[in-house]
Enzyme design. Structure first.
Site, short mmCIF file in Angstrom:
data_model
loop_
_atom_site.label_atom_id
_atom_site.label_comp_id
_atom_site.label_asym_id
_atom_site.label_seq_id
_atom_site.Cartn_x
_atom_site.Cartn_y
_atom_site.Cartn_z
N HIS A 41 92.94 3.66 -35.80
CA HIS A 41 94.20 4.16 -36.38
C HIS A 41 95.39 3.80 -35.48
O HIS A 41 95.26 3.62 -34.28
CB HIS A 41 94.14 5.66 -36.70
CG HIS A 41 94.22 6.61 -35.54
ND1 HIS A 41 93.72 7.89 -35.59
CD2 HIS A 41 94.77 6.51 -34.29
CE1 HIS A 41 93.95 8.52 -34.46
NE2 HIS A 41 94.58 7.71 -33.64
N ASN A 77 89.00 4.91 -33.87
CA ASN A 77 88.64 4.48 -35.23
C ASN A 77 89.60 3.42 -35.78
O ASN A 77 89.59 3.11 -36.95
CB ASN A 77 88.59 5.69 -36.18
CG ASN A 77 89.94 6.40 -36.29
OD1 ASN A 77 90.92 5.97 -35.69
ND2 ASN A 77 89.99 7.47 -37.07
N ASP A 112 104.64 10.33 -34.98
CA ASP A 112 104.00 11.37 -35.80
C ASP A 112 104.21 12.75 -35.21
O ASP A 112 104.61 12.90 -34.05
CB ASP A 112 102.50 11.08 -35.95
CG ASP A 112 101.86 10.49 -34.68
OD1 ASP A 112 102.38 10.78 -33.58
OD2 ASP A 112 100.88 9.75 -34.78
C1 F6R Z 1 99.93 9.40 -31.07
C2 F6R Z 1 99.35 8.50 -32.06
C3 F6R Z 1 97.92 8.07 -31.98
C4 F6R Z 1 97.46 7.73 -30.56
C5 F6R Z 1 96.00 7.29 -30.56
C6 F6R Z 1 95.48 7.03 -29.17
O1 F6R Z 1 101.30 9.62 -31.34
O2 F6R Z 1 100.03 8.12 -32.95
O3 F6R Z 1 97.74 6.94 -32.81
O4 F6R Z 1 98.27 6.72 -30.02
O5 F6R Z 1 95.21 8.28 -31.16
O6 F6R Z 1 95.47 8.26 -28.48
P1 F6R Z 1 95.12 8.31 -26.94
O7 F6R Z 1 96.16 7.54 -26.23
O8 F6R Z 1 95.17 9.77 -26.59
O9 F6R Z 1 93.76 7.70 -26.79
#
Ligand code: F6R
Length: 254
Positions: A138, A136, A67
């Site tokens: 995602h 959440n 992303d």
């Molecule tokens: C980042 C992405 C997000 C993160 C997720 C966890 O490219 O796609 O899905 O992997 O928000 O983020 P962290 O590792 O910062 O807890």
């Protein structure tokens, strides 16, 4: 899903890095799907160290990040392109022309999203997709209620995601509210998937991902339909799992 509960976050990180190195050893021209964020920063540090030790070359690798923010200049320090350069690209021998992220400044973001899916297909598909996990549930920026059949597209960020990102932006600068993200279906086309979750803040989301019902309310739960998913986690992230003993029993090492 192969759920591997590691003694520490450091162990989970080292194991994730080993899987990336093994993927490239088996296929030097592998296409990697990459994630940004705090969870993967130490994995990239381990990969940079492995590269410097002569254990891995990215010279033939192609990469596709999950992303990118919409509307943030590519050179902004918080753009995901900048983050990837700081963490990995500037320190290994990857060809910048093969290190892909969606263009969050494209005049037509929908056309850019479609182009990104075509570029992944043209590269032969993704061999190993790295995924972090949002609190959440995602994956990428597929926020709760995202279609499990979604392709790469623009997506409004959920309020908790915007709030979590605020710490990376100076006071007075609003974090972005939109991204271009690989869709859930795009992610599901990867041949292998590695989900890394560390820390107690991920425990509820990890339980919903692994043991909950498959639901768009937790987009990561769609991974239950993928035949080759490895979940690497530490004890803190695993603390909500019901079948902990079973997962420990099936872990036979790398
Ligand atoms: C980042 C992405 C997000 C993160 C997720 C966890 O490219 O796609 O899905 O992997 O928000 O983020 P962290 O590792 O910062 O807890």
């Amino acid at each position: 899903m192969k759920v591997l509960i590691c003694a520490s976050a450091a162990d989970a990180i080292a194991r994730a890095a080993r899987q990336v190195v093994a993927t490239i050893a088996a296929k030097p021209g592998a296409a990697l799907g990459l994630a940004t964020g705090a969870t993967f920063a130490p994995v990239y540090a381990a990969l940079v160290a492995a590269h410097r030790a002569g254990e891995v070359s990215f010279a033939r690798v192609a990469s596709f990040n999950l992303d990118e923010y919409v509307g943030l200049p590519a050179a902004h320090p918080q753009s995901y392109r900048s983050e990837m350069r700081r963490m990995l690209f500037d320190h290994v021998d990857i060809d910048p022309a093969r290190a892909h992220l969606p263009d969050g400044n494209a005049a037509d973001p929908d056309a850019e999203a479609a182009r990104y899916d075509r570029a992944i297909a043209a590269a032969g598909g993704i061999d190993l997709q790295l995924l972090g996990l949002g609190v959440n549930g995602h994956i990428g920026f597929n926020e709760p209620s995202s279609s499990l059949g979604s392709r790469t597209r623009t997506k409004d960020l959920a309020p908790p995601t915007i709030a979590a990102n605020r710490r990376f932006f100076p006071a007075g600068e609003e974090p972005p509210r939109q991204s271009i993200t690989m869709g859930v279906a795009t992610i599901m086309e990867a041949r292998d998937i590695l989900l890394l979750a560390t820390g107690a803040a991920k425990a509820a989301a990890l339980r919903a991902t692994v043991e909950g019902p498959v639901t768009a309310f937790c987009p990561a739960s769609a991974l239950q339909f993928h035949p080759r998913v490895t979940v690497l986690c530490d004890e803190a992230a695993a603390s909500g799992l019901a079948l902990m003993d079973y997962y420990r029993g099936i872990d036979h090492g790398d």
